[in-house]
Design an enzyme around this catalytic site. Structure first.
Site, PDB file in Angstrom:
ATOM      1  CE  LYS A  30      -1.697   1.777   3.719  1.00 31.83           C
ATOM      2  NZ  LYS A  30      -2.440   2.144   4.948  1.00 31.83           N
ATOM      3  CB  SER A  31       3.775   2.253   2.059  1.00 36.02           C
ATOM      4  OG  SER A  31       3.143   2.083   3.300  1.00 36.02           O
ATOM      5  NE  ARG A  35       6.162   6.801   0.905  1.00 32.65           N
ATOM      6  CZ  ARG A  35       5.366   6.511   1.935  1.00 32.65           C
ATOM      7  NH1 ARG A  35       4.360   5.672   1.764  1.00 32.65           N
ATOM      8  NH2 ARG A  35       5.595   7.027   3.134  1.00 32.65           N
ATOM      9  N   GLY A 100      -5.090   7.512   5.385  1.00 33.71           N
ATOM     10  CA  GLY A 100      -4.140   8.537   5.813  1.00 33.71           C
ATOM     11  C   GLY A 100      -3.249   9.020   4.696  1.00 33.71           C
ATOM     12  CB  SER A 203       7.494   4.830  10.283  1.00 33.40           C
ATOM     13  OG  SER A 203       7.512   3.835   9.292  1.00 33.40           O
ATOM     14  CD  GLU A 317       3.414  -0.405   8.270  1.00 35.59           C
ATOM     15  OE1 GLU A 317       3.636  -1.175   7.329  1.00 35.59           O
ATOM     16  OE2 GLU A 317       3.257   0.820   8.135  1.00 35.59           O
ATOM     17  NE  ARG A 348      -3.476   0.451  13.620  1.00 34.63           N
ATOM     18  CZ  ARG A 348      -2.811   0.497  12.464  1.00 34.63           C
ATOM     19  NH1 ARG A 348      -1.498   0.693  12.469  1.00 34.63           N
ATOM     20  NH2 ARG A 348      -3.454   0.332  11.322  1.00 34.63           N
ATOM     21  NE  ARG A 389      -1.283  -2.757   8.572  1.00 34.95           N
ATOM     22  CZ  ARG A 389      -0.862  -3.240   7.417  1.00 34.95           C
ATOM     23  NH1 ARG A 389      -1.053  -4.514   7.123  1.00 34.95           N
ATOM     24  NH2 ARG A 389      -0.263  -2.464   6.527  1.00 34.95           N
ATOM     25  CE  LYS A 414      -6.169   2.174   6.261  1.00 36.41           C
ATOM     26  NZ  LYS A 414      -6.776   3.411   5.741  1.00 36.41           N
TER      27      LYS A 414
END
Length: 428
Positions: A30-31, A35, A100, A203, A317, A348, A389, A414
């Site tokens: 996803k990241s 991007r 996000g 991160s 994460e 979380r 998650r 998601k």
């Protein structure tokens, strides 16, 4: 699906019938996908993004880019992304959902156009932090009306471009604030120089990922400690391939430790900036057998899980899945460095402490993490708070605890719409 007491659909997480022997293919990162979509939208020519994630967040990103003047089309499992043509002066709207990356990566792009663009989404996204990014964008020349909320809904009024230049940024709540400015920086008139204030962003791998991808698209980002610079650049990457999502692989990787046996993840890269790559060293630290070959990653459980003290600041994460695994350890564990998880899809830390304890484990919040004391666990509803998650964490619990009813399993769409089917197949 059965129904929970709150009339919310649940999924009975299956118990492992014995030691595992499975090969699991996980979808694209996803990241990296989002991007790549942003950089492709800023490129000078179309980009074929190969093997991207197809999920709610990824579709929301494509929808946002389309609203901002871009275009895209599916080509089998790939997506061709066309550059933004922000010539319209008509008001537009970007639907954020609870994504996000969309909420943080696209407002700067709206400032490149000539129209007012309103950003809003699910109720949960209105609770996620974004004020420091909006403040930095204003420093870079953006005209933003948020009625003082520092959160969606807000409107970016485009005036045909952004000057950019030097900005101060508090990115201590999310590294995505920094990534948002750096990804858009090549399109600013003077590029962007970001000086970090307010503490170290969580991160670090995601920051490295952003810098690496900027280079692959032709930019030349620079870093000097807590200061980052990207000059105005002509971007181009006609063909880009997305890696498998190593964080989405986390529940499958730890399943080998929880249930015993062997799980193989094809396509695991030899080198990756993804935070999930840390799973290799974690599994080895926890005494499991780990082998990385050109074909992928193989993890074999030893039947024992020791208690551990883990600083997950750089890989936060992964916390939900790791916390679930440590409920089966042979001693107490502490997870630290993840206070920022209180501002993710849900709080979380509070969610994990509440739900894991409700099923029998001894889990309490600390100032920056969780203290976990294993205890006999029992079935029951495991609420997920619209957090993908947490669905994955519930699946891990179900490997050894009969009767775990994971609430709202569809929220895992998601990042992995086919998760429950892949999980069942792993156990078959």
């Amino acid at each position: 699906m059965s129904q929970s007491t709150a009339s919310q659909p649940t999924w009975t997480a299956p118990v492992a019938p014995g030691p595992l022997d499975a090969t699991v293919r996980v979808p694209g990162s996803k990241s990296i996908t989002n991007r790549a979509f942003v950089l492709a939208a800023l490129a000078e020519e179309p980009t074929l993004v190969r093997a991207p994630l197809d999920s709610r967040d990824a579709r929301l990103m494509l929808g946002a880019l389309e609203a901002l003047g871009g275009g895209w089309e599916r080509r089998g499992d790939d997506v061709l992304v066309r550059p933004l043509v922000p010539g319209s002066t008509e008001p537009a709207s970007v639907v954020l959902g609870n994504a996000g990356t969309v909420a943080r990566f696209t407002p700067a792009l709206a400032g490149l156009g000539s129209a007012p663009v309103t950003f809003d989404g699910d109720e949960a996204i209105r609770r996620r932090p974004i004020a420091p990014l909006l403040a930095a964008l204003r420093e870079a020349g953006a005209d933003i009306d948020d009625a003082g909320r520092g959160a969606p809904p807000f409107t970016v009024i485009g005036h045909g471009g952004l000057p950019g230049g030097k900005v101060d940024l508090d990115s201590s709540a999310s590294s995505q604030f920094l990534s948002a400015l750096l990804l858009a920086g090549p399109a600013f008139e003077a590029g962007v120089t970001v000086r970090l204030t307010g503490g170290t962003p969580p991160s670090e791998p995601h920051i490295a990922m952003t810098l690496d991808m900027l280079r692959r698209f032709g930019a030349s980002p620079e870093r000097d400690g807590q200061e980052f610079h990207v000059g105005p650049s002509a971007l181009s990457c006609p063909d880009f391939t997305v890696e498998p999502d190593l964080s989405t692989a986390a529940p499958f990787v730890v399943a080998a430790a929880a249930a015993g046996g062997t799980v193989r993840i094809p396509g695991w890269p030899e080198y990756s900036t993804q935070p999930g790559d840390w799973l290799r060293s974690l599994m080895a630290e926890l005494g499991q057998r780990v082998e990385l070959t050109p074909e992928g990653l193989t993890v074999t459980g030893t039947g024992e899980i020791p208690g551990a003290r883990l600083d997950l600041h750089e890989v936060g994460e992964l916390t939900p899945v790791i916390a679930a695994l440590l409920c089966f350890a042979d001693g107490p564990s502490v997870i630290s460095g993840v206070a920022h998880l209180r501002g993710h899809e849900t709080d979380r830390l509070a969610a994990l402490a509440t739900e894991l304890s409700a099923l029998g484990a001894g889990v309490t919040e600390t100032a920056d993490g969780l203290a976990i004391t294993p205890a006999p666990m029992h079935g029951g509803v495991f609420r997920t708070y619209e957090d993908h998650r947490l669905v994955m964490a519930g699946a891990v619990l179900g490997l050894r605890v009969p009767g775990v009813e994971v609430a709202d399993p569809a929220t895992v769409g998601k990042t992995f719409p086919g998760f429950t089917g892949a999980w069942a197949e792993m156990l078959s």
